[in-house]
Design an enzyme around this catalytic site. Structure first.
Site, PDB file in Angstrom:
ATOM      1  N   CYS A  96       0.836  -1.204   0.000  1.00 37.11           N
ATOM      2  CA  CYS A  96       0.000   0.000   0.000  1.00 37.11           C
ATOM      3  C   CYS A  96       0.878   1.266   0.000  1.00 37.11           C
ATOM      4  O   CYS A  96       1.508   1.556  -0.997  1.00 37.11           O
ATOM      5  CB  CYS A  96      -0.993  -0.028   1.158  1.00 37.11           C
ATOM      6  N   HIS A 225      -3.283  -4.732   1.744  1.00 36.54           N
ATOM      7  CA  HIS A 225      -2.775  -4.965   3.100  1.00 36.54           C
ATOM      8  C   HIS A 225      -2.816  -6.453   3.444  1.00 36.54           C
ATOM      9  O   HIS A 225      -3.772  -6.926   4.070  1.00 36.54           O
ATOM     10  CB  HIS A 225      -3.628  -4.194   4.119  1.00 36.54           C
ATOM     11  N   GLU A 227      -1.233  -7.952   5.675  1.00 31.97           N
ATOM     12  CA  GLU A 227      -1.098  -8.116   7.126  1.00 31.97           C
ATOM     13  C   GLU A 227      -2.431  -7.976   7.860  1.00 31.97           C
ATOM     14  O   GLU A 227      -2.489  -8.116   9.089  1.00 31.97           O
ATOM     15  CB  GLU A 227      -0.085  -7.104   7.684  1.00 31.97           C
TER      16      GLU A 227
END
Length: 250
Positions: A96, A225, A227
């Site tokens: 990102c 993202h 994560e």
């Protein structure tokens, strides 16, 4: 007795989702002990040049790209980041805002925002709109990550790659006069080919394809993202295909 090889993965910890990346890497390694029995991993926060100097690999997390840029410059880390991404024995992953920071050209950037220039691409910030336009979509990445057919991809104020710069120096010279286009100040030029790993097909009524994942040699950039996905597939692929392969050959 076999000695484990030490591997240090740094996560740039100036702003953004660095803690989430660190947690994912640590959990992934703990859950796959047999895959990584020959290695001793250390996942660290990177805030200084001393932290960065320890790293075999660097992850630049999502967050606010202008804040990451300003803090890197204010803390005098920026020139060391320029040097790190130019070291092709290392590996780098931007997610990102991290992909924005790794770009060679940036559309609609902020005044005095700096970018690292590791990927020969032009990127547009907030390409999907504001925070309210954030979305999650299951995507099939099995063309480059084996078995990854239904990854819960999270887009939050995400950027997209708007152009591949086939001749990056010439492109920068051409675009230098254009208002709102930020160029990298890093003299390094990545000579590997840019590979488009994934595009969102027919995204809007005009049938636009939006590039959201690219690879160029030792550097990976994605718009989303991983994560936040509850799935370690991308982190494992990065370790296996970027971190360890370069560690073995360095």
């Amino acid at each position: 007795m076999t000695t484990s090889k030490s591997v240090v993965i740094g996560v740039l910890a100036l702003q953004g989702a660095f803690r989430e990346h660190i947690a994912y890497f640590n959990e992934l390694i703990q859950q796959n002990p047999n895959d990584y029995a020959d290695y001793e991993f250390n996942i660290i926060e990177v805030k200084t040049k001393e932290d960065l100097s320890q790293c075999d690999s660097l992850v630049i997390p999502g967050g606010e790209s202008t804040s990451i840029s300003y803090i890197a410059e204010r803390t005098h880390l920026l020139p060391h980041l320029y040097e790190f991404i130019a070291d092709e024995s290392k590996s780098v992953w931007g997610t990102c805002a991290g992909m924005i920071f790794l770009s060679r050209q940036l559309l609609n950037g902020k005044l005095n925002q700096k970018i690292l220039g590791g990927l020969n691409v032009e990127v547009s910030r907030n390409a999907f709109g504001r925070q309210l336009n954030s979305f999650e979509q299951p995507l099939d990445f099995s063309s480059f990550i084996p078995g990854c057919t239904n990854f819960p991809t999270v887009f939050i104020r995400a950027p997209v790659v708007t152009r591949i710069l086939s001749n990056p120096v010439h492109s920068q010279e051409e675009d230098h006069h254009k208002q709102g286009v930020i160029m990298t100040e890093n003299p390094y030029v990545n000579n590997a080919s840019v590979e488009v790993l994934y595009s969102l097909k027919n995204y809007d009524s005009q049938d636009h394809d939006l590039i959201v994942a690219v690879k160029q040699g030792h550097i990976l950039g994605i718009s989303f993202h991983p994560e936040l996905a509850g799935d370690y597939s991308f982190h494992k692929w990065f370790i296996d295909e970027f971190v360890l392969k370069r560690k073995v050959h360095s």
